[in-house]
Design an enzyme around this catalytic site. Structure first.
Site, PDB file in Angstrom:
ATOM      1  CB  ALA A 184      -0.900   0.009   1.226  1.00 29.88           C
ATOM      2  CE  LYS A 185       5.464   4.698  -0.154  1.00 33.77           C
ATOM      3  NZ  LYS A 185       6.558   3.817   0.308  1.00 33.77           N
TER       4      LYS A 185
END
Ligand code: NAD
Length: 418
Positions: free
Chosen positions: A106-107
């Site tokens: 994720a980011k």
């Protein structure tokens, strides 16, 4: 998907397609592996100190959730866009799979310049972002960590905001927190320390004496400064470093202890008395043994890949080398690349240790953390090097193919619902 269109996302997709061709992944399976599972864009209004209201844009992208919660940093930078965040999330997936962590990638990001915000404004922005993210994140869903422009304090505010909402303390919602709030010993240093460990392994591989080597680091932030200090402890001479304001160069080596004091006072490496100023572009082209890009994506391009003069390119930043530059570097066997998904994996490995400690409420000493970190990196390095040599493929292709193959297998075994 058009919403992700961005040069960095195109770059991540281009890399993925090369690996998918190498692994002979059927075309029908590729979008399922490549496209992010979910993304969220939020408007973040905050009160500025002058009484005005300003709206910032925030993003979070969760790439895949097949093996566990998603995991990835939160970036504060003026140029943050959804597509950039999606590319970084994709790389996190391959990195977690390569290093055997039970996470998807994720980011997150907020388009802002944290240096122009007061501490109170930064706190308001962080708390508002966390509040907007509450339906989307959780210790078993998606866990944040620091990245470019964020730090332990930002993680502490996020943890506090989430815990207030939950009605009890939830340390496992973020990693990279202060140690006093359930952070892990050794987390802040983990990425840079891991970079230096892998550079040391690479010098063994190519037969370079690290005690006589010179090193250059672009980006003197959390990762770059610790990488420089750790490399110096291995005996390397750090001859140039830089930050967003420019670089400094001394062919006899920089005194890193004096530089630490200078950065603590001036908040920049620029103006350091015992060195000559140099631009970020020039710095990348200086002759050295070890070049460590530790700032932004797409720094080594087709324009400069033919001109860099190092023996080891240690990619501490995410995505510092474009696929076009890779084609050039692949024709330069004198340069050994430690690709980003391997080189900076120390950060997410110790983030995983922090999450495990938080979930168990059982904390480890620093020696145990560092020992486990080096063992994980050793396993990953050995596997990537062996794959590269056995299949006669570049290190990046080897690293990405190991990661992507594991994700593909996990998805195949779980099947497709309904
Ligand atoms: P940071 O904000 O602590 O430091 C970034 C440094 O880069 C600062 O010195 C900044 O001035 C400099 N910089 C920014 N723009 C620049 C430019 N155009 N040219 C040269 N220097 C520039 O961030 P960080 O946490 O050290 O992250 C650096 C890189 O490492 C990013 O690519 C990040 O995604 C990656 N990374 C970080 C971690 C982590 O644990 N923090 C883990 C894995 C990867």
């Amino acid at each position: 998907m058009e919403i992700y269109d961005h040069p960095t996302f195109r770059m991540a997709c281009q890399q993925f397609e090369l690996v998918a061709d190498h692994l002979e992944i059927p075309h029908g399976e590729r979008d399922r592996l490549k496209l992010p599972k979910r993304s969220l864009t939020v408007a973040l209004p905050i009160h500025r100190d002058d009484g005005s209201t300003q709206v910032f844009t925030g993003y979070r992208v969760q790439h895949y959730l097949t093996l566990g919660p998603t995991k990835g940093g939160l970036r504060y930078h003026p140029d943050v866009k959804l597509g950039e965040v999606a590319a970084l999330a994709m790389w996190m997936s391959w990195k977690c799979a390569l290093t055997g962590l039970p996470y998807g990638g994720a980011k997150g990001g907020v388009a802002c310049d944290p240096h122009t915000l007061s501490k109170v404004e930064l706190e308001r922005l962080t708390r508002r972002y966390t509040q907007e993210m509450i339906p989307f994140i959780g210790p078993q869903t998606d866990i944040m960590a620091p990245d470019l422009g964020t730090n332990e304090q930002v993680m502490a505010w996020m943890m506090d905001t989430y815990s207030v909402h939950a009605g009890h303390t939830v340390p496992s919602i973020v990693t990279g927190k202060p140690v006093g709030l359930g952070g892990s010993l050794g987390r802040r240093e983990a990425t840079g320390r891991g970079v230096a460990y892998l550079v040391n392994r690479a010098t063994d591989t190519i037969g370079l004496d690290l005690g006589k080597a010179t090193a250059i680091v672009q980006g003197y932030g959390n990762v770059g400064s610790i990488a420089a200090l750790s490399l110096a402890r291995y005996g390397a001479k750090i001859i140039a470093v830089s930050d967003v304001r420019g670089g400094i160069y001394n062919e006899n080596g920089l005194d890193l202890w004096k530089l630490e004091q200078h950065v603590a006072e001036q908040k920049t490496v620029s103006g350091f008395p015992d060195a000559a100023p140099i631009s970020n572009e020039e710095l990348l082209l200086l002759p050295c043994d070890i070049l460590v890009p530790a700032a932004l994506e797409r720094q080594i391009t087709e324009a400069n890949a033919g001109k860099i003069q190092c023996h080891i390119l240690a990619e501490a930043a995410n995505g510092p080398t474009t696929p076009e530059a890779d084609l050039i570097l692949n024709q330069r066997p004198e340069i050994f690349i430690i690709p980003d998904v391997l080189c900076n994996a120390g950060g997410v490995i110790v983030s995983y240790f922090e999450w495990v400690q938080d979930v168990q409420s059982f904390f480890w000493g620093e020696t145990e953390v560092v020992d486990k970190l080096f063992r994980s990196l050793e396993t990953a390095y050995t596997q990537v090097l062996a794959t590269s040599r056995k299949q006669k493929i570049p290190m990046r292709l080897a690293a990405l193919s190991l990661g992507i193959k594991r994700v593909q297998e996990a998805k195949r075994i779980r099947g497709l619902f309904p």
